[in-house]
Enzyme design. Sequence first.
Site, PDB file in Angstrom:
ATOM      1  N   GLU A 444      54.935  26.356  15.194  1.00 28.73           N
ATOM      2  CA  GLU A 444      55.103  27.129  13.945  1.00 28.73           C
ATOM      3  C   GLU A 444      55.607  28.540  14.225  1.00 28.73           C
ATOM      4  O   GLU A 444      55.274  29.483  13.517  1.00 28.73           O
ATOM      5  CB  GLU A 444      53.804  27.180  13.138  1.00 28.73           C
ATOM      6  CG  GLU A 444      53.266  25.838  12.718  1.00 28.73           C
ATOM      7  CD  GLU A 444      54.250  25.025  11.882  1.00 28.73           C
ATOM      8  OE1 GLU A 444      55.150  25.628  11.276  1.00 28.73           O
ATOM      9  OE2 GLU A 444      54.123  23.800  11.852  1.00 28.73           O
ATOM     10  N   GLY A 445      56.431  28.667  15.229  1.00 28.60           N
ATOM     11  CA  GLY A 445      56.989  29.975  15.580  1.00 28.60           C
ATOM     12  C   GLY A 445      56.180  30.633  16.663  1.00 28.60           C
ATOM     13  O   GLY A 445      54.999  30.942  16.469  1.00 28.60           O
TER      14      GLY A 445
END
Lengths: 601, 601
Positions: A444-445
């Site tokens: 998620e980054g």
Amino acid sequence: MTYNAPVKDMMFVLKELAGLDQVSQLPGCEDATEETVEAVLNENAKFTSEVVAPLNWTGDVEAATWNNGVVKTATGFKDAFKQFTEAGWQGLQHPTEFGGQGLPKVVATPCMEMVNGSNLSFALCPLLTDGAIEALLVAGSQEQKETYIPKMISGEWTGTMNLTEPQAGSDLALVRTKAVPQGDGTYRIFGQKIYITYGEHDMAENIVHLVLARTPDAPEGVKGISLFIVPKFMVNDDGSLGKRNDVFCASIEHKLGIKASPTAVLLYGDNKGDVGEGAVGYLIGEENKGLQYMFVMMNAARFQVGVQGIGVAERAYQKAVQYAKDRVQSRPVDGSANEAVAIIHHPDVKRMLMSMRSQVEAARAMACVAGAAYDAAHNHPDAAARQQNQAVYEFLVPLVKGWSTEMSIEVASTGVQVHGGMGFIEETGAAQYYRDAKILTIYEGTTAIQANDLVGRKTARDGGAVAKALAAEMARTVGQLNESGSVHAKAVAARLDAARAAFLDTVDFVVNNMKTNPNAVFAGSVPYLMLAGTAVAGWQMARALLAAEGKIKSGETDSFYSDKVLTARFFADHVLSKVPGQRDSVVGGFASVTEMAVANF
Amino acid sequence: MTYNAPVKDMMFVLKELAGLDQVSQLPGCEDATEETVEAVLNENAKFTSEVVAPLNWTGDVEAATWNNGVVKTATGFKDAFKQFTEAGWQGLQHPTEFGGQGLPKVVATPCMEMVNGSNLSFALCPLLTDGAIEALLVAGSQEQKETYIPKMISGEWTGTMNLTEPQAGSDLALVRTKAVPQGDGTYRIFGQKIYITYGEHDMAENIVHLVLARTPDAPEGVKGISLFIVPKFMVNDDGSLGKRNDVFCASIEHKLGIKASPTAVLLYGDNKGDVGEGAVGYLIGEENKGLQYMFVMMNAARFQVGVQGIGVAERAYQKAVQYAKDRVQSRPVDGSANEAVAIIHHPDVKRMLMSMRSQVEAARAMACVAGAAYDAAHNHPDAAARQQNQAVYEFLVPLVKGWSTEMSIEVASTGVQVHGGMGFIEETGAAQYYRDAKILTIYEGTTAIQANDLVGRKTARDGGAVAKALAAEMARTVGQLNESGSVHAKAVAARLDAARAAFLDTVDFVVNNMKTNPNAVFAGSVPYLMLAGTAVAGWQMARALLAAEGKIKSGETDSFYSDKVLTARFFADHVLSKVPGQRDSVVGGFASVTEMAVANF
């Protein structure tokens, strides 16, 4: 019991720091009364600790397995997920019109923490499903919402996010998956997606993939990406399942951790289903706006991944405490006993436990405060208040994600350390948290991606306005601490004030250099994120100290409050104290990074 | 090539920082000329990178296996060990009279780093054998030395350290293994030892266990522990092997990392051999002085474990650099290209790589400087110089062990982070370093045990004299940096001076409070160790900057020297800058630890 949900601290945070009473006065949040919330949290605590937590270690050992395209989850997962969804936990924060509970995010946040604290691998399935639901709520048609959301809330179906491809990880501009329009409103999807969490499994009868892909005439880069629904099984008009769609799981990854969570390679359009060539996909919203919608999903997921960090760190803390109380080794350094004592009596072990505990509590407070801002941003009757809260929430998301997950790795590592040699033995279980936590700073980054977001969209874009407003709030807390006058409050005030000043220096540096010397700013982006997260989390601990002292003054004798004072003091002395040095690294430390030639590495 | 031994940096450190020319003038060290040392290092580099390094990942996958008391090492290990010992590497630092090379520790140190950088699991076998040899050299009889050391140097036999028992880890006072005298000068050993590295394996024909045990009338606690030789196979008078002794491997551990290194549970006296009941043991030195001898072995092993941290961190760094150069993702933040570039061009990736590199180089410099002090302490003709160097070496050992290993975990974690999602996939290999490194802060004394040593024996006992002498040397370096006048030198000078002052504040705190408030001092023991390690390692980087600038001024154009200046600058801005905050944690941060009630965790 391997996991004791920290409901008492959660309720303290919700009531004293996150303003639960104010949230419950927002339109649509009226059900979130203190009594109801406490009942919900206790019920969630019971379920997660009794049903989900026991599957954590067994799931790690057994792991998810792949066989000829079919993925089997570890023993007990399917049944636990059935119980989880039947009890309504998947719908906790989703609208009642689709079968959800409609509770605010500030209530969902501690529940997320509990399911993650119980079992990170298990929690990922509902986490991704939440994200898919949020994206559909924002960008799906009414028909799409009605078709998919109730089934995902009920747990009959689950959701996934399909972003990554081998050449496109952090850089989604490089997505190549194709979506070919069929003239009937549907598309056929062709391509390979990797790292798809719960991309294939046996816990639900259908899987709703949300897939980023390009239509044939789409512009290059991120402006040419669209978002599609691709169900594993086609959905008939009556909601029953039809043909097998052309999406198949080629393999699952052999990972460092979260082994019970299947991480799938998905092939779209390999002509293996019952629908002909190409996976049937349905456009969400408009073409070429896919990334915008996916950001909705990603922001929700990022916040939740931050909460994953808190959950696994709490679990690691509890395990370390238990071991430290049980393990007898060495006499006390102060000569207070002539025999070996439980190691929790040794100052360094206490220091390690305080370090774990104070950071977990600080991260929990920051996440719940962010959750309350989200609720106000979505439900406050006043537009200006909505906007202000949205800005605060958006500033806090990269901190919740980046800081809490980096913290979780450190805390899990300390947890192993408390166990000594036993910690290195897999059967002890402490090492699993150390392995599991490492994914949290990546998916998620990565922390760097969160830092880019913080530096660019959240700090430079508004000239540091939100950051400075937070700093002004910190200054107000410093004043209150000094007024309080206790030794601990004054010590915390000094550390918080130094951190606040260093935070402001750093914000100024970011704002002033973003255009003229972006390489210098981005050389310090992650240190800035860690600094900002430490300052904001430390500020919440300072507020917690004030609230706890207030309780003590009003006659409360529960040691929870005096412990909270000490935990806040510890955080200030051992964590907030890092902030001035971090400022120096950001403001004065870019030269060596920018001057070093890439070829010389 | 998966590992490129950093010989160039090693030679720079030996010549410019560790005073190789002075070491080579010590009696007995005359062979260590620059030419010879460079040849030795290059030969070691070739061997470790070509023969040992390729077994690192395969060894992790295959792991050591146990079957009915027999331990099989991973494919290739036995042959590599044969080559290693035949080439003379086991004897590198041991006396020529027993077949060793007799080279100084300052030369052995980079060689240790290379074998560990190549393969931590493999390196543990020679590491433990080195320790056993050192203990025998110090305390063994001439007959014992002649019987065992040549065979251990030749690699026909290997050595182990048997300290830990289930109830006795850090606290050796709790050792229960019994040694019953037989009246003929021999003893019979009964008991269980755990966590015995290479306690059983197939790489040598005999294993020489050095075992801590208690004789029947021994005093309680650490003053009643004796040290015994227990060979796996009895040794006949002619040196050939005889009966199977009564020591057997009950199992090996299932560990987080270093999976190719068998970690044995050993049972002594289970009546399974050919010698009757009880393992035959031979006393080393005098009864009840075992711990004293074992400390010799442990100190040698502690230093080497510190070097293990440097080795694995260097390996993690190299892998991360390779990936960062290969992986193309995202456009540059400064707009200098319109297409995605190799991620090494992104400032945050460069920052991560500089963080890894600068810390590895700093730790390497500190370890080699410590090695040189050891050589002077053992070989200097002047007694005062010997004593002074011994004191410096002893001060540095807990820093080399504690700081370098804690650093290695951070660096290995950063290495995974540079790889993004790929880092979490086991086949990539980056995760192995993260798993392997975690043992280094635990075995041969946890970081807390190193910190106890630093606080008690190394700082408080001499009133901080050695620490203050080191600080005075740092001040001299600050002066030289300021004289040099370059921008980088002046920036480093400021950071080093602040670190020096904070180091002195902390030493004063330790010295002044040790007797009156030991709990306060030990609450900050590990932070003090990390502070001291950072200050000393940063000082070495500052010295490296001066040396590099000197080379540049004298006309050297090799970018190695300008890179070294930047690496030193990075360390100062991003690592040394932590020291004042660490001082605040130690000096001002004990109250929350000491006040927190143990029952309230």
